[in-house]
Design a protein around this motif. Structure first.
Motif, PDB file in Angstrom:
ATOM      1  N   ASN A 110      65.250 -52.732  -2.813  1.00  0.00           N
ATOM      2  CA  ASN A 110      64.700 -53.597  -1.773  1.00  0.00           C
ATOM      3  C   ASN A 110      65.809 -53.886  -0.772  1.00  0.00           C
ATOM      4  OD1 ASN A 110      66.336 -55.506  -3.007  1.00  0.00           O
ATOM      5  ND2 ASN A 110      64.636 -56.660  -3.914  1.00  0.00           N
ATOM      6  N   ALA A 111      65.584 -54.829   0.103  1.00  0.00           N
ATOM      7  CA  ALA A 111      66.564 -55.090   1.161  1.00  0.00           C
ATOM      8  C   ALA A 111      67.896 -55.588   0.621  1.00  0.00           C
ATOM      9  CB  ALA A 111      65.991 -56.102   2.152  1.00  0.00           C
ATOM     10  N   GLN A 112      67.882 -56.102  -0.621  1.00  0.00           N
ATOM     11  CA  GLN A 112      69.115 -56.635  -1.204  1.00  0.00           C
ATOM     12  C   GLN A 112      69.985 -55.562  -1.856  1.00  0.00           C
ATOM     13  OE1 GLN A 112      66.109 -58.642  -1.369  1.00  0.00           O
ATOM     14  NE2 GLN A 112      67.193 -59.433   0.420  1.00  0.00           N
ATOM     15  N   GLY A 113      69.401 -54.390  -2.138  1.00  0.00           N
ATOM     16  CA  GLY A 113      70.226 -53.337  -2.710  1.00  0.00           C
ATOM     17  C   GLY A 113      69.481 -52.419  -3.660  1.00  0.00           C
ATOM     18  N   PHE A 114      70.226 -51.446  -4.167  1.00  0.00           N
ATOM     19  CA  PHE A 114      69.693 -50.480  -5.121  1.00  0.00           C
ATOM     20  C   PHE A 114      69.908 -50.988  -6.541  1.00  0.00           C
ATOM     21  CE2 PHE A 114      70.533 -47.961  -1.358  1.00  0.00           C
ATOM     22  CZ  PHE A 114      69.424 -47.131  -1.297  1.00  0.00           C
ATOM     23  N   ASN A 115      68.914 -50.757  -7.387  1.00  0.00           N
ATOM     24  CA  ASN A 115      68.985 -51.182  -8.782  1.00  0.00           C
ATOM     25  C   ASN A 115      68.883 -49.950  -9.663  1.00  0.00           C
ATOM     26  OD1 ASN A 115      68.572 -54.365  -8.562  1.00  0.00           O
ATOM     27  ND2 ASN A 115      67.242 -53.362  -7.060  1.00  0.00           N
ATOM     28  N   THR A 116      69.999 -49.585 -10.283  1.00  0.00           N
ATOM     29  CA  THR A 116      70.086 -48.365 -11.072  1.00  0.00           C
ATOM     30  C   THR A 116      70.631 -48.665 -12.457  1.00  0.00           C
ATOM     31  OG1 THR A 116      72.325 -47.969 -10.240  1.00  0.00           O
ATOM     32  CG2 THR A 116      70.518 -46.974  -9.007  1.00  0.00           C
ATOM     33  N   ARG A 117      70.583 -47.675 -13.320  1.00  0.00           N
ATOM     34  CA  ARG A 117      71.090 -47.855 -14.678  1.00  0.00           C
ATOM     35  C   ARG A 117      72.611 -47.859 -14.722  1.00  0.00           C
ATOM     36  NH1 ARG A 117      67.694 -47.727 -18.784  1.00  0.00           N
ATOM     37  NH2 ARG A 117      65.536 -47.099 -18.474  1.00  0.00           N
ATOM     38  N   TRP A 118      73.219 -47.247 -13.720  1.00  0.00           N
ATOM     39  CA  TRP A 118      74.677 -47.223 -13.637  1.00  0.00           C
ATOM     40  C   TRP A 118      75.078 -47.264 -12.172  1.00  0.00           C
ATOM     41  CZ3 TRP A 118      72.235 -43.132 -16.422  1.00  0.00           C
ATOM     42  CH2 TRP A 118      71.821 -42.070 -15.605  1.00  0.00           C
ATOM     43  N   CYS A 137      58.033 -50.579   3.457  1.00  0.00           N
ATOM     44  CA  CYS A 137      57.668 -51.384   2.287  1.00  0.00           C
ATOM     45  C   CYS A 137      58.764 -52.422   2.071  1.00  0.00           C
ATOM     46  CB  CYS A 137      57.515 -50.510   1.041  1.00  0.00           C
ATOM     47  SG  CYS A 137      59.041 -49.684   0.528  1.00  0.00           S
ATOM     48  N   LYS A 138      58.452 -53.445   1.263  1.00  0.00           N
ATOM     49  CA  LYS A 138      59.451 -54.461   0.950  1.00  0.00           C
ATOM     50  C   LYS A 138      60.285 -54.066  -0.266  1.00  0.00           C
ATOM     51  CE  LYS A 138      57.022 -58.469   2.907  1.00  0.00           C
ATOM     52  NZ  LYS A 138      58.069 -58.821   3.872  1.00  0.00           N
ATOM     53  N   ALA A 139      59.725 -53.216  -1.125  1.00  0.00           N
ATOM     54  CA  ALA A 139      60.440 -52.749  -2.318  1.00  0.00           C
ATOM     55  C   ALA A 139      59.728 -51.521  -2.852  1.00  0.00           C
ATOM     56  CB  ALA A 139      60.489 -53.843  -3.385  1.00  0.00           C
ATOM     57  N   ALA A 140      60.455 -50.678  -3.556  1.00  0.00           N
ATOM     58  CA  ALA A 140      59.857 -49.458  -4.096  1.00  0.00           C
ATOM     59  C   ALA A 140      60.598 -48.988  -5.336  1.00  0.00           C
ATOM     60  CB  ALA A 140      59.871 -48.345  -3.050  1.00  0.00           C
ATOM     61  N   ILE A 141      59.848 -48.432  -6.268  1.00  0.00           N
ATOM     62  CA  ILE A 141      60.428 -47.676  -7.380  1.00  0.00           C
ATOM     63  C   ILE A 141      60.456 -46.222  -6.925  1.00  0.00           C
ATOM     64  CG2 ILE A 141      60.090 -46.883  -9.743  1.00  0.00           C
ATOM     65  CD1 ILE A 141      58.668 -49.545 -10.306  1.00  0.00           C
ATOM     66  N   VAL A 142      61.618 -45.612  -6.975  1.00  0.00           N
ATOM     67  CA  VAL A 142      61.782 -44.263  -6.434  1.00  0.00           C
ATOM     68  C   VAL A 142      62.156 -43.286  -7.551  1.00  0.00           C
ATOM     69  CG1 VAL A 142      63.004 -42.829  -4.757  1.00  0.00           C
ATOM     70  CG2 VAL A 142      62.516 -45.235  -4.229  1.00  0.00           C
ATOM     71  N   VAL A 143      61.495 -42.119  -7.533  1.00  0.00           N
ATOM     72  CA  VAL A 143      61.776 -41.071  -8.520  1.00  0.00           C
ATOM     73  C   VAL A 143      62.256 -39.820  -7.796  1.00  0.00           C
ATOM     74  CG1 VAL A 143      60.840 -39.636 -10.367  1.00  0.00           C
ATOM     75  CG2 VAL A 143      59.982 -41.974 -10.060  1.00  0.00           C
ATOM     76  N   PHE A 157      56.830 -45.544  -5.718  1.00  0.00           N
ATOM     77  CA  PHE A 157      55.722 -46.383  -6.145  1.00  0.00           C
ATOM     78  C   PHE A 157      55.915 -47.748  -5.504  1.00  0.00           C
ATOM     79  CE2 PHE A 157      56.072 -43.107  -9.273  1.00  0.00           C
ATOM     80  CZ  PHE A 157      54.789 -42.864  -9.720  1.00  0.00           C
ATOM     81  N   VAL A 158      54.907 -48.187  -4.747  1.00  0.00           N
ATOM     82  CA  VAL A 158      54.961 -49.457  -4.032  1.00  0.00           C
ATOM     83  C   VAL A 158      53.872 -50.363  -4.582  1.00  0.00           C
ATOM     84  CG1 VAL A 158      54.721 -50.557  -1.777  1.00  0.00           C
ATOM     85  CG2 VAL A 158      55.860 -48.334  -1.965  1.00  0.00           C
ATOM     86  N   SER A 159      54.189 -51.629  -4.764  1.00  0.00           N
ATOM     87  CA  SER A 159      53.209 -52.576  -5.291  1.00  0.00           C
ATOM     88  C   SER A 159      52.027 -52.710  -4.345  1.00  0.00           C
ATOM     89  CB  SER A 159      53.857 -53.941  -5.496  1.00  0.00           C
ATOM     90  OG  SER A 159      52.887 -54.891  -5.903  1.00  0.00           O
ATOM     91  N   THR A 160      50.827 -52.842  -4.920  1.00  0.00           N
ATOM     92  CA  THR A 160      49.642 -53.083  -4.092  1.00  0.00           C
ATOM     93  C   THR A 160      49.696 -54.476  -3.467  1.00  0.00           C
ATOM     94  OG1 THR A 160      48.466 -53.748  -6.105  1.00  0.00           O
ATOM     95  CG2 THR A 160      48.157 -51.479  -5.341  1.00  0.00           C
ATOM     96  N   LYS A 164      55.403 -58.236  -2.336  1.00  0.00           N
ATOM     97  CA  LYS A 164      56.276 -58.297  -3.504  1.00  0.00           C
ATOM     98  C   LYS A 164      57.595 -57.598  -3.232  1.00  0.00           C
ATOM     99  CE  LYS A 164      55.954 -58.268  -8.473  1.00  0.00           C
ATOM    100  NZ  LYS A 164      55.069 -58.068  -9.626  1.00  0.00           N
ATOM    101  N   GLU A 165      58.694 -58.303  -3.484  1.00  0.00           N
ATOM    102  CA  GLU A 165      60.024 -57.762  -3.216  1.00  0.00           C
ATOM    103  C   GLU A 165      60.833 -57.483  -4.478  1.00  0.00           C
ATOM    104  OE1 GLU A 165      62.273 -59.879  -0.288  1.00  0.00           O
ATOM    105  OE2 GLU A 165      60.495 -60.492   0.819  1.00  0.00           O
ATOM    106  N   ASP A 166      60.387 -58.010  -5.609  1.00  0.00           N
ATOM    107  CA  ASP A 166      61.114 -57.822  -6.865  1.00  0.00           C
ATOM    108  C   ASP A 166      60.273 -56.951  -7.805  1.00  0.00           C
ATOM    109  OD1 ASP A 166      62.433 -57.923  -9.279  1.00  0.00           O
ATOM    110  OD2 ASP A 166      62.815 -60.086  -9.198  1.00  0.00           O
ATOM    111  N   LEU A 167      60.753 -55.733  -8.054  1.00  0.00           N
ATOM    112  CA  LEU A 167      60.034 -54.801  -8.930  1.00  0.00           C
ATOM    113  C   LEU A 167      60.776 -54.571 -10.240  1.00  0.00           C
ATOM    114  CD1 LEU A 167      58.842 -52.112  -6.338  1.00  0.00           C
ATOM    115  CD2 LEU A 167      57.562 -54.049  -7.264  1.00  0.00           C
TER     116      LEU A 167
END
Length: 269
Positions: A110-118, A137-143, A157-160, A164-167
């Motif tokens: 999201n706008a605050q940053g990337f969330n990854t496993r490492w 979008c405000k946030a997305a899960i990216v593959v 994948f974007v929330s319906t 929503k900004e926190d996924l």
């Protein structure tokens, strides 16, 4: 003495995922539409809308056997400002496909940053200003899916719930399913459509084409190559363009990559 028989059972969760993956498996162009419908359903049942791109460097939309554009008529990106698949500049400006060049595992952003496993320092350097405007979008899960010949797929994948900004919760619950489903779908799609895009088995590059590509591979421009080989700028452009046509490449970088993969550029290319 009777031998003990050990019955091996597939865990129920794994069995369920495999059933879902079967629904998004593509073996021929005729499978594409139903597989896309099932991928859309997987997302929708979890409160998400999926967007799929098989090649971030290509301007061609993903289609089924009848030419139906998947992101429009199946994944339903139709509203004003949501038809990202029509904007070929998006891959250059959006942080989502750009991030897929530097990461191969799923992440959410999201706008605050990337969330990854490492930690990935390359992602940390990506500009996220005006995130919503540039990512639509405000946030997305990216593959990300990295395919042969340097092809990169970027799906999200974007929330319906568009506000929503926190996924983080959705990512924790569905990351594995989304990643496996997209990879199965995209890999099958690319394989099924390869008859249109494949490298001909009898593809042979000329000596001059190889020579131009070898110089291009080390970063020389067409003008610099023309000076090195004492040929006109137009001639160099023609040879590289012709090599790209033979290799069915979408751009210069992919032409060089494919030529290298096929052994034309030598061990040090």
């Amino acid at each position: 003495m009777a031998a003990k028989v050990v019955e091996l059972r597939t865990p129920k969760g794994a069995e369920r995922i495999e059933q879902l993956l079967d629904r998004v498996t593509i073996t021929c162009p005729e499978d594409i539409h139903d597989a896309a419908e099932n991928l859309a359903l997987i997302a929708r049942e979890r409160g998400m809308q999926v967007a799929v791109c098989d090649d971030i460097s290509s301007k061609e939309p993903m289609v089924d056997a009848d030419g139906t554009i998947l992101n429009a008529d199946v994944f339903r990106w139709l509203d004003d400002g949501a038809r990202w698949w029509e904007d070929h500049r998006l891959a250059l400006h959006s942080p989502l496909p750009r991030a897929c060049r530097y990461e191969s595992e799923p992440f959410w952003v999201n706008a605050q940053g990337f969330n990854t496993r490492w930690r990935n320092s390359y992602l940390e350097e990506i500009d996220l200003s005006d995130f919503e405007k540039r990512s639509l979008c405000k946030a997305a899960i990216v593959v990300p899916v990295h395919l042969p010949f340097g092809q990169i797929s970027a799906s999200s994948f974007v929330s319906t719930d568009r506000e929503k900004e926190d996924l983080s919760e959705e990512f924790a619950h569905y990351e594995l399913l989304f990643a496996q489903a997209v990879r199965r779908f995209v890999a099958g799609y690319v394989q099924a459509m390869r008859t249109k895009r494949r490298i001909p088995s009898d593809c042979v590059l000329s000596k001059r084409e190889v020579e131009c590509l070898r110089w291009a591979a080390i970063g020389k421009t067409d003008r610099e190559i023309s000076m090195i080989l004492d040929r006109s700028h137009a001639t160099i452009r023609y040879h590289i363009h012709r090599a790209g046509e033979k290799l069915d490449s979408v751009n210069r970088a992919q032409t060089i990559f494919k030529a290298g993969q096929l052994g034309y550029l030598g061990a040090n290319s």
